[in-house]
Design an enzyme around this catalytic site. Structure first.
Site, PDB file in Angstrom:
ATOM      1  N   GLY A   5     -12.213  -4.909 -11.555  1.00 22.48           N
ATOM      2  CA  GLY A   5     -11.270  -5.738 -11.926  1.00 22.48           C
ATOM      3  C   GLY A   5     -11.148  -6.939 -11.299  1.00 22.48           C
ATOM      4  N   ILE A  30      -9.515  -8.660  -8.557  1.00 18.82           N
ATOM      5  CA  ILE A  30      -9.628  -8.648  -6.908  1.00 18.82           C
ATOM      6  C   ILE A  30     -10.897  -7.633  -6.572  1.00 18.82           C
ATOM      7  CG2 ILE A  30      -8.475  -8.333  -5.033  1.00 18.82           C
ATOM      8  CD1 ILE A  30      -5.968  -8.511  -6.598  1.00 18.82           C
ATOM      9  N   LEU A  77       0.651 -17.259 -13.949  1.00  9.18           N
ATOM     10  CA  LEU A  77       0.910 -18.452 -14.055  1.00  9.18           C
ATOM     11  C   LEU A  77      -0.551 -19.192 -14.457  1.00  9.18           C
ATOM     12  CD1 LEU A  77       2.356 -21.203 -13.935  1.00  9.18           C
ATOM     13  CD2 LEU A  77       1.910 -21.299 -11.618  1.00  9.18           C
ATOM     14  N   THR A  85       6.038  -7.745  -3.930  1.00  9.91           N
ATOM     15  CA  THR A  85       7.089  -7.190  -4.831  1.00  9.91           C
ATOM     16  C   THR A  85       7.779  -6.068  -4.001  1.00  9.91           C
ATOM     17  OG1 THR A  85       7.721  -6.384  -6.678  1.00  9.91           O
ATOM     18  CG2 THR A  85       5.963  -5.453  -5.715  1.00  9.91           C
ATOM     19  N   ARG A  87      12.751 -16.730 -15.742  1.00  8.60           N
ATOM     20  CA  ARG A  87      12.228 -15.661 -16.216  1.00  8.60           C
ATOM     21  C   ARG A  87      12.937 -14.557 -15.504  1.00  8.60           C
ATOM     22  NH1 ARG A  87       5.948 -14.343 -15.308  1.00  8.60           N
ATOM     23  NH2 ARG A  87       6.632 -14.403 -13.266  1.00  8.60           N
ATOM     24  N   SER A 137       1.917  -5.139  -2.539  1.00 12.79           N
ATOM     25  CA  SER A 137       2.513  -6.382  -3.245  1.00 12.79           C
ATOM     26  C   SER A 137       3.429  -6.909  -2.504  1.00 12.79           C
ATOM     27  CB  SER A 137       2.649  -6.097  -4.695  1.00 12.79           C
ATOM     28  OG  SER A 137       3.360  -7.288  -5.129  1.00 12.79           O
ATOM     29  N   LYS A 149      -0.970  -3.241 -13.827  1.00 13.30           N
ATOM     30  CA  LYS A 149      -0.382  -4.035 -13.123  1.00 13.30           C
ATOM     31  C   LYS A 149       0.808  -5.015 -13.941  1.00 13.30           C
ATOM     32  CE  LYS A 149      -3.875  -7.670 -13.342  1.00 13.30           C
ATOM     33  NZ  LYS A 149      -4.586  -8.757 -12.731  1.00 13.30           N
ATOM     34  N   ASP A 206     -14.377   2.736 -11.761  1.00 10.49           N
ATOM     35  CA  ASP A 206     -13.327   2.148 -12.613  1.00 10.49           C
ATOM     36  C   ASP A 206     -13.547   2.790 -13.932  1.00 10.49           C
ATOM     37  OD1 ASP A 206     -12.212   0.042 -14.118  1.00 10.49           O
ATOM     38  OD2 ASP A 206     -12.389  -1.197 -12.239  1.00 10.49           O
ATOM     39  N   LYS A 218       4.312   0.625  -6.670  1.00  7.92           N
ATOM     40  CA  LYS A 218       3.759   0.047  -5.310  1.00  7.92           C
ATOM     41  C   LYS A 218       4.443   0.541  -4.100  1.00  7.92           C
ATOM     42  CE  LYS A 218       0.191  -1.842  -7.078  1.00  7.92           C
ATOM     43  NZ  LYS A 218      -1.216  -1.603  -6.720  1.00  7.92           N
ATOM     44  N   TYR A 245       6.455  -1.330 -12.174  1.00  5.85           N
ATOM     45  CA  TYR A 245       5.292  -1.751 -11.488  1.00  5.85           C
ATOM     46  C   TYR A 245       5.627  -1.770  -9.964  1.00  5.85           C
ATOM     47  CZ  TYR A 245       1.601  -4.433  -9.284  1.00  5.85           C
ATOM     48  OH  TYR A 245       0.704  -4.903  -8.340  1.00  5.85           O
TER      49      TYR A 245
HETATM   50  P1  NAD Z   1      -7.320  -5.418 -12.612  1.00  2.00           P
HETATM   51  O1  NAD Z   1      -6.405  -4.813 -13.797  1.00  2.00           O
HETATM   52  O2  NAD Z   1      -8.056  -6.809 -12.662  1.00  2.00           O
HETATM   53  O3  NAD Z   1      -8.080  -4.415 -11.824  1.00  2.00           O
HETATM   54  C1  NAD Z   1      -7.744  -3.148 -11.700  1.00  2.00           C
HETATM   55  C2  NAD Z   1      -8.909  -2.288 -12.002  1.00  2.00           C
HETATM   56  O4  NAD Z   1      -8.544  -0.963 -11.986  1.00  2.00           O
HETATM   57  C3  NAD Z   1      -9.291  -2.533 -13.505  1.00  2.00           C
HETATM   58  O5  NAD Z   1     -10.806  -2.954 -13.461  1.00  2.00           O
HETATM   59  C4  NAD Z   1      -8.987  -1.204 -14.417  1.00  2.00           C
HETATM   60  O6  NAD Z   1      -9.954  -0.851 -15.282  1.00  2.00           O
HETATM   61  C5  NAD Z   1      -8.895  -0.347 -13.295  1.00  2.00           C
HETATM   62  N1  NAD Z   1      -8.079   0.930 -13.259  1.00  2.00           N
HETATM   63  C6  NAD Z   1      -6.926   0.938 -13.604  1.00  2.00           C
HETATM   64  N2  NAD Z   1      -6.384   2.161 -13.920  1.00  2.00           N
HETATM   65  C7  NAD Z   1      -7.551   3.107 -13.455  1.00  2.00           C
HETATM   66  C8  NAD Z   1      -7.422   4.358 -13.299  1.00  2.00           C
HETATM   67  N3  NAD Z   1      -6.481   5.235 -13.591  1.00  2.00           N
HETATM   68  N4  NAD Z   1      -8.974   4.967 -12.942  1.00  2.00           N
HETATM   69  C9  NAD Z   1      -9.682   4.016 -12.536  1.00  2.00           C
HETATM   70  N5  NAD Z   1      -9.687   2.745 -12.835  1.00  2.00           N
HETATM   71  C10 NAD Z   1      -8.656   2.141 -13.398  1.00  2.00           C
HETATM   72  O7  NAD Z   1      -6.182  -5.958 -11.388  1.00  2.00           O
HETATM   73  P2  NAD Z   1      -6.212  -6.807 -10.349  1.00  2.00           P
HETATM   74  O8  NAD Z   1      -5.407  -8.126 -10.285  1.00  2.00           O
HETATM   75  O9  NAD Z   1      -7.671  -7.049  -9.767  1.00  2.00           O
HETATM   76  O10 NAD Z   1      -5.412  -5.922  -8.994  1.00  2.00           O
HETATM   77  C11 NAD Z   1      -6.191  -4.872  -8.324  1.00  2.00           C
HETATM   78  C12 NAD Z   1      -5.005  -4.107  -7.525  1.00  2.00           C
HETATM   79  O11 NAD Z   1      -4.290  -5.145  -6.924  1.00  2.00           O
HETATM   80  C13 NAD Z   1      -3.936  -3.338  -8.387  1.00  2.00           C
HETATM   81  O12 NAD Z   1      -3.458  -2.198  -7.721  1.00  2.00           O
HETATM   82  C14 NAD Z   1      -2.809  -4.199  -8.324  1.00  2.00           C
HETATM   83  O13 NAD Z   1      -1.579  -3.751  -8.663  1.00  2.00           O
HETATM   84  C15 NAD Z   1      -2.731  -4.954  -7.072  1.00  2.00           C
HETATM   85  N6  NAD Z   1      -2.219  -6.400  -7.091  1.00  2.00           N
HETATM   86  C16 NAD Z   1      -2.751  -7.532  -7.861  1.00  2.00           C
HETATM   87  C17 NAD Z   1      -1.899  -8.506  -7.970  1.00  2.00           C
HETATM   88  C18 NAD Z   1      -2.247  -9.665  -8.703  1.00  2.00           C
HETATM   89  O14 NAD Z   1      -1.377 -10.783  -8.602  1.00  2.00           O
HETATM   90  N7  NAD Z   1      -3.373  -9.779  -9.301  1.00  2.00           N
HETATM   91  C19 NAD Z   1      -0.906  -8.805  -6.634  1.00  2.00           C
HETATM   92  C20 NAD Z   1      -0.333  -7.910  -6.033  1.00  2.00           C
HETATM   93  C21 NAD Z   1      -1.090  -6.479  -6.164  1.00  2.00           C
HETATM   94  N1  UDP Z   2       5.559 -18.934 -14.196  1.00  2.00           N
HETATM   95  C1  UDP Z   2       5.729 -19.875 -15.095  1.00  2.00           C
HETATM   96  N2  UDP Z   2       4.826 -19.896 -16.359  1.00  2.00           N
HETATM   97  C2  UDP Z   2       4.225 -18.774 -16.784  1.00  2.00           C
HETATM   98  C3  UDP Z   2       4.005 -17.901 -15.677  1.00  2.00           C
HETATM   99  C4  UDP Z   2       4.457 -17.759 -14.462  1.00  2.00           C
HETATM  100  O1  UDP Z   2       6.631 -20.885 -14.819  1.00  2.00           O
HETATM  101  O2  UDP Z   2       3.709 -18.816 -17.881  1.00  2.00           O
HETATM  102  C5  UDP Z   2       6.119 -19.028 -12.834  1.00  2.00           C
HETATM  103  C6  UDP Z   2       6.968 -17.872 -12.623  1.00  2.00           C
HETATM  104  O3  UDP Z   2       8.104 -18.069 -12.930  1.00  2.00           O
HETATM  105  C7  UDP Z   2       6.796 -17.960 -10.761  1.00  2.00           C
HETATM  106  C8  UDP Z   2       5.233 -18.450 -10.785  1.00  2.00           C
HETATM  107  O4  UDP Z   2       4.895 -19.028 -11.939  1.00  2.00           O
HETATM  108  O5  UDP Z   2       7.650 -18.855 -10.183  1.00  2.00           O
HETATM  109  C9  UDP Z   2       4.207 -17.297 -10.400  1.00  2.00           C
HETATM  110  O6  UDP Z   2       4.349 -16.162 -11.520  1.00  2.00           O
HETATM  111  P1  UDP Z   2       3.422 -15.038 -11.591  1.00  2.00           P
HETATM  112  O7  UDP Z   2       3.677 -14.395 -12.745  1.00  2.00           O
HETATM  113  O8  UDP Z   2       2.124 -15.760 -11.552  1.00  2.00           O
HETATM  114  O9  UDP Z   2       3.545 -14.139 -10.490  1.00  2.00           O
HETATM  115  P2  UDP Z   2       4.718 -13.691  -9.691  1.00  2.00           P
HETATM  116  O10 UDP Z   2       5.086 -14.469  -8.545  1.00  2.00           O
HETATM  117  O11 UDP Z   2       5.747 -13.340 -10.672  1.00  2.00           O
HETATM  118  O12 UDP Z   2       4.201 -12.300  -8.938  1.00  2.00           O
END
Ligand code: NAD
Ligand code: UDP
Length: 340
Positions: free
Chosen positions: A12, A14, A202, A128, A295, A126, A86, A33, A155, A151
């Site tokens: 994925g 990250i 965003l 969140t 939003r 997160s 996610k 994965d 977490k 979601y």
């Molecule tokens: P992503 O969707 O790009 O990566 C997640 C990966 O997990 C994908 O490759 C998907 O195929 C795999 N996957 C999902 N379910 C699975 C399962 N049951 N078994 C095996 N593989 C599985 O997401 P990301 O943005 O890289 O996020 C990685 C982690 O970080 C996630 O747990 C997400 O919730 C967390 N996270 C992401 C963000 C963000 O903004 N991207 C923020 C906070 C936390």
């Molecule tokens: N946002 C926006 N337009 C978009 C997507 C996000 O204005 O199309 C704003 C959203 O309201 C927040 C910031 O961008 O203030 C980051 O949003 P994102 O969904 O990327 O991450 P979040 O902080 O919600 O996890």
């Protein structure tokens, strides 16, 4: 001997950047994965960047038999657990799918780890989990709050499960990394974020609008109590975030805390409008945007107190906002259709 790390969700966004960082730090990497939200093509890209091979297993973290095989066939020193779903909106439509993947999947993984006496795990949490009501900067000592979406709930639930599990015996050493807003892409332009369908976040929306794939970026809310009325977030370069995982792993190996919780952000907030304007300036282009209603569920301001990660892990984000915006555009413009 090299240490071996199992990276769930390593294909994925990250996870792929973390694999690069791990290989660069001389770890063996085994990726598990199911490719539900990623492409097999990422593996070649990782090899191209690092000049190193990783071991890839296509499979699901909920598959007990497979996990048993993985832990039997490979020597594994620690797990970095990214796998999960996610999309906030989708989590409200199919909550059980989210709870199954994110919560049950984590439990199945922990059970397999316990059976094979592997105790070190870094978990993708997160910001969140702080909920909506605390003023930023958010410090790890704040009590967590009930998230407003499924979601976020998943977490928080896994964080709580990890804390309760760690209390039960001394096998465990967990790092809970609370990510703020990861953006950017690897400087090579070979790996980056490739969302399915219409982006929720965003930056993918910004880059797809700049590409002409989306007509106009909607900025959600122009009446927040912030410097320019738009929301403020703590954007962190995904390469820095990946590096934080290596730091967290090293901390687990050397200090073996039962549970450590760290914010992974820069500690600085930027408004959505600032991001849009910097994006235009850094990449010398014009972005079509409009202001629309807020939003639902968004907070005005969210940024990290990043001191604990600095003190404990020695982690400080090195890339600034311009780096993030330049690198994300490099990725998108080199790969207009992502990995497709
Ligand atoms: P992503 O969707 O790009 O990566 C997640 C990966 O997990 C994908 O490759 C998907 O195929 C795999 N996957 C999902 N379910 C699975 C399962 N049951 N078994 C095996 N593989 C599985 O997401 P990301 O943005 O890289 O996020 C990685 C982690 O970080 C996630 O747990 C997400 O919730 C967390 N996270 C992401 C963000 C963000 O903004 N991207 C923020 C906070 C936390
Ligand atoms: N946002 C926006 N337009 C978009 C997507 C996000 O204005 O199309 C704003 C959203 O309201 C927040 C910031 O961008 O203030 C980051 O949003 P994102 O969904 O990327 O991450 P979040 O902080 O919600 O996890």
């Amino acid at each position: 001997m090299k240490q071996s790390i199992l990276v769930t969700g390593g294909a994925g966004f990250i996870g792929s950047h973390c694999c690069v960082e791990l290989l660069d730090h001389n770890f063996n990497v085994i990726v598990l994965d199911n490719l539900s939200n990623s492409s097999i093509k990422v593996l070649d890209r990782i090899k191209k960047i690092t000049g190193k091979e990783l071991h890839f297993i296509q499979g699901d973290i909920r598959d007990k038999v497979l996990l048993d095989q993985v832990f039997t066939q490979h020597h594994i020193d620690a797990v970095i657990h990214f796998a999960g779903l996610k999309a906030v909106g989708e989590s409200m439509q199919v909550p059980l799918t989210y709870f199954d993947n994110n919560i049950s999947g984590s439990i199945t993984l922990l059970q397999a780890m316990q059976q094979h006496r592997i105790g070190h795990l870094v978990f993708s949490s997160s910001a969140t989990v702080y909920g909506e009501n605390y003023p930023s900067p958010l410090h790890e000592d704040l009590p967590t709050a009930q998230p407003t979406n499924n979601y976020g709930y998943s977490k928080l639930a896994v964080e709580q499960i990890l804390q309760a599990t760690a209390k039960a015996n001394d096998l465990w050493s967990f790092a809970l990394l609370r990510y703020f807003n990861p953006i950017g892409a690897h400087q090579s332009g070979l790996i980056g974020e490739d969302p399915n369908g219409i982006p929720n976040n965003l930056l993918p929306y910004v880059t797809q609008t700049a590409m002409g794939k989306r007509e106009v970026l909607s900025i959600y809310g122009h009446d927040y109590p912030t410097q320019d009325g738009t929301g403020v977030r703590d954007f962190i370069h995904v390469v820095d975030l990946a590096h934080a995982h290596v730091k967290a792993l090293q901390y687990l190996f050397t200090h073996k805390p039962s549970v450590g919780i760290w914010n992974i952000g820069t500690g600085t907030g930027y408004s959505v409008l600032e991001v849009v304007k910097r994006f235009e300036q850094v990449n010398q282009l014009k972005l079509n945007y409009q202001f629309v209603e807020r939003r639902a569920g968004d907070v005005a301001v969210c940024f990290a107190d990043a001191n604990k990660a600095k003190q404990d892990l020695g982690f400080v984000a090195e890339h600034n906002l311009d780096d993030m915006l330049r690198d994300v555009w490099h990725w998108q413009s080199q790969n207009p259709d992502g990995y497709a």
